[in-house]
Design a protein around this motif. Sequence first.
Motif, PDB file in Angstrom:
ATOM      1  N   UNK A  58      87.445  41.064  13.554  1.00 17.53           N
ATOM      2  CA  UNK A  58      87.164  39.616  13.586  1.00 17.53           C
ATOM      3  C   UNK A  58      86.020  39.268  12.627  1.00 17.53           C
ATOM      4  N   UNK A  59      84.993  40.103  12.595  1.00 22.40           N
ATOM      5  CA  UNK A  59      83.843  39.865  11.711  1.00 22.40           C
ATOM      6  C   UNK A  59      84.273  39.911  10.249  1.00 22.40           C
ATOM      7  N   UNK A  60      85.032  40.925   9.890  1.00 22.25           N
ATOM      8  CA  UNK A  60      85.516  41.073   8.513  1.00 22.25           C
ATOM      9  C   UNK A  60      86.360  39.859   8.115  1.00 22.25           C
ATOM     10  N   UNK A  61      87.134  39.343   9.068  1.00 26.07           N
ATOM     11  CA  UNK A  61      88.005  38.191   8.811  1.00 26.07           C
ATOM     12  C   UNK A  61      87.237  36.863   8.903  1.00 26.07           C
ATOM     13  N   UNK A  62      85.934  36.926   9.174  1.00 24.38           N
ATOM     14  CA  UNK A  62      85.105  35.730   9.297  1.00 24.38           C
ATOM     15  C   UNK A  62      85.586  34.793  10.410  1.00 24.38           C
ATOM     16  N   UNK A  63      85.983  35.406  11.529  1.00 25.41           N
ATOM     17  CA  UNK A  63      86.370  34.646  12.719  1.00 25.41           C
ATOM     18  C   UNK A  63      85.302  34.879  13.781  1.00 25.41           C
ATOM     19  N   UNK A  64      84.440  33.899  14.015  1.00 23.11           N
ATOM     20  CA  UNK A  64      83.374  34.096  15.005  1.00 23.11           C
ATOM     21  C   UNK A  64      83.923  34.311  16.410  1.00 23.11           C
ATOM     22  N   UNK A  65      83.271  35.231  17.132  1.00 23.24           N
ATOM     23  CA  UNK A  65      83.593  35.509  18.524  1.00 23.24           C
ATOM     24  C   UNK A  65      82.325  35.245  19.331  1.00 23.24           C
ATOM     25  N   UNK A  66      82.435  34.401  20.356  1.00 24.32           N
ATOM     26  CA  UNK A  66      81.310  34.102  21.239  1.00 24.32           C
ATOM     27  C   UNK A  66      81.760  34.376  22.673  1.00 24.32           C
ATOM     28  N   UNK A  67      81.011  35.205  23.375  1.00 19.95           N
ATOM     29  CA  UNK A  67      81.314  35.488  24.776  1.00 19.95           C
ATOM     30  C   UNK A  67      80.835  34.307  25.621  1.00 19.95           C
ATOM     31  N   UNK A  68      81.716  33.807  26.489  1.00 18.03           N
ATOM     32  CA  UNK A  68      81.373  32.735  27.420  1.00 18.03           C
ATOM     33  C   UNK A  68      81.638  33.288  28.819  1.00 18.03           C
ATOM     34  N   UNK A  69      80.550  33.615  29.514  1.00 15.82           N
ATOM     35  CA  UNK A  69      80.659  34.322  30.792  1.00 15.82           C
ATOM     36  C   UNK A  69      79.908  33.604  31.898  1.00 15.82           C
ATOM     37  N   UNK A  70      80.432  33.703  33.105  1.00 16.03           N
ATOM     38  CA  UNK A  70      79.731  33.163  34.274  1.00 16.03           C
ATOM     39  C   UNK A  70      78.621  34.096  34.747  1.00 16.03           C
ATOM     40  N   UNK A  71      78.553  35.284  34.173  1.00 15.63           N
ATOM     41  CA  UNK A  71      77.540  36.249  34.572  1.00 15.63           C
ATOM     42  C   UNK A  71      76.137  35.807  34.178  1.00 15.63           C
ATOM     43  N   UNK A  72      75.153  36.469  34.782  1.00 14.24           N
ATOM     44  CA  UNK A  72      73.759  36.152  34.447  1.00 14.24           C
ATOM     45  C   UNK A  72      73.393  36.739  33.084  1.00 14.24           C
ATOM     46  N   UNK A  73      72.373  36.174  32.479  1.00 15.48           N
ATOM     47  CA  UNK A  73      71.933  36.493  31.120  1.00 15.48           C
ATOM     48  C   UNK A  73      71.772  37.999  30.893  1.00 15.48           C
ATOM     49  N   UNK A  74      71.036  38.673  31.772  1.00 10.65           N
ATOM     50  CA  UNK A  74      70.734  40.100  31.576  1.00 10.65           C
ATOM     51  C   UNK A  74      72.015  40.935  31.527  1.00 10.65           C
ATOM     52  N   UNK A  75      72.978  40.630  32.379  1.00 13.15           N
ATOM     53  CA  UNK A  75      74.241  41.385  32.449  1.00 13.15           C
ATOM     54  C   UNK A  75      75.036  41.203  31.154  1.00 13.15           C
ATOM     55  N   UNK A  76      75.159  39.961  30.685  1.00 16.00           N
ATOM     56  CA  UNK A  76      75.940  39.693  29.478  1.00 16.00           C
ATOM     57  C   UNK A  76      75.238  40.290  28.259  1.00 16.00           C
ATOM     58  N   UNK A  77      73.925  40.110  28.190  1.00 16.66           N
ATOM     59  CA  UNK A  77      73.158  40.641  27.058  1.00 16.66           C
ATOM     60  C   UNK A  77      73.341  42.150  26.948  1.00 16.66           C
ATOM     61  N   UNK A  78      73.209  42.846  28.070  1.00 18.72           N
ATOM     62  CA  UNK A  78      73.351  44.307  28.062  1.00 18.72           C
ATOM     63  C   UNK A  78      74.733  44.717  27.552  1.00 18.72           C
ATOM     64  N   UNK A  79      75.755  43.955  27.931  1.00 15.87           N
ATOM     65  CA  UNK A  79      77.127  44.318  27.564  1.00 15.87           C
ATOM     66  C   UNK A  79      77.441  44.051  26.097  1.00 15.87           C
ATOM     67  N   UNK A  80      76.854  43.013  25.507  1.00 17.53           N
ATOM     68  CA  UNK A  80      77.284  42.629  24.153  1.00 17.53           C
ATOM     69  C   UNK A  80      76.264  42.837  23.045  1.00 17.53           C
ATOM     70  N   UNK A  81      74.993  43.066  23.378  1.00 17.34           N
ATOM     71  CA  UNK A  81      73.993  43.097  22.306  1.00 17.34           C
ATOM     72  C   UNK A  81      74.236  44.215  21.290  1.00 17.34           C
ATOM     73  N   UNK A  82      74.733  45.369  21.746  1.00 18.98           N
ATOM     74  CA  UNK A  82      74.972  46.468  20.799  1.00 18.98           C
ATOM     75  C   UNK A  82      76.128  46.152  19.849  1.00 18.98           C
ATOM     76  N   UNK A  83      76.932  45.142  20.205  1.00 23.25           N
ATOM     77  CA  UNK A  83      78.048  44.750  19.345  1.00 23.25           C
ATOM     78  C   UNK A  83      77.675  43.572  18.433  1.00 23.25           C
ATOM     79  N   UNK A  84      76.468  43.041  18.603  1.00 26.74           N
ATOM     80  CA  UNK A  84      76.023  41.943  17.762  1.00 26.74           C
ATOM     81  C   UNK A  84      76.793  40.657  17.997  1.00 26.74           C
ATOM     82  N   UNK A  85      77.235  40.432  19.232  1.00 29.67           N
ATOM     83  CA  UNK A  85      78.023  39.246  19.558  1.00 29.67           C
ATOM     84  C   UNK A  85      77.126  38.245  20.287  1.00 29.67           C
ATOM     85  N   UNK A  86      77.212  36.981  19.891  1.00 24.34           N
ATOM     86  CA  UNK A  86      76.454  35.950  20.584  1.00 24.34           C
ATOM     87  C   UNK A  86      77.162  35.626  21.898  1.00 24.34           C
ATOM     88  N   UNK A  87      76.431  35.008  22.820  1.00 20.13           N
ATOM     89  CA  UNK A  87      77.020  34.719  24.122  1.00 20.13           C
ATOM     90  C   UNK A  87      76.375  33.510  24.783  1.00 20.13           C
TER      91      UNK A  87
END
Length: 175
Positions: A58-87
């Motif tokens: 998706x990054x190479x194709x210039x298609x932004x991906x944003x995680x939209x989760x009902x989870x709390x900030x710390x849980x989502x951050x831990x899951x996606x930060x190593x992938x460099x995805x905003x949320x």
Amino acid sequence: MSIEDYIPTFAVEAVYDLTPESLRRHGIKAVLVDLDNTLIAWNNPDGTPELRAWLDEMTIADLPVVVVSNNKHARVKRAVEKFGVDFVSRAMKPFTKGIDQAIDRYGFNREEVVMVGDQLMTDIRASHRAGIRSILVKPLVTSDAWNTKFNRARERRVLAKIEEKYGKIKYQKEI
């Protein structure tokens, strides 16, 4: 409540089946995606090599991906930060708060955005309310966190009504 509010625009087996080509063919230029059981298994917060490969594609194709989760900030951050995805955390789906926040943050055009998720009651319903298209995927694992089990019971009833009126939802390999 109308059952049509819970019918996805598309249904695919897994988020990893979405290709830049198929998204672009449908005029989609940005992907909002649920976290648990859509992007990662709820009980495996570290993700998979398959996830890394899909996000890279998706990054190479210039298609932004944003995680939209009902989870709390710390849980989502831990899951996606190593992938460099905003949320956006605490998205409050089925309400549109998180979807609207992501669209506003990036200035996305609603006609060019899709929400991908594994739940009719939250992801698909929020998409309808926000006026964007939706893609239903099969949950990555068959078990759910305790707070999702309640939604799944309601979802089974809604799904039965959809199937009674429109037939079974057919999951494709791509959109």
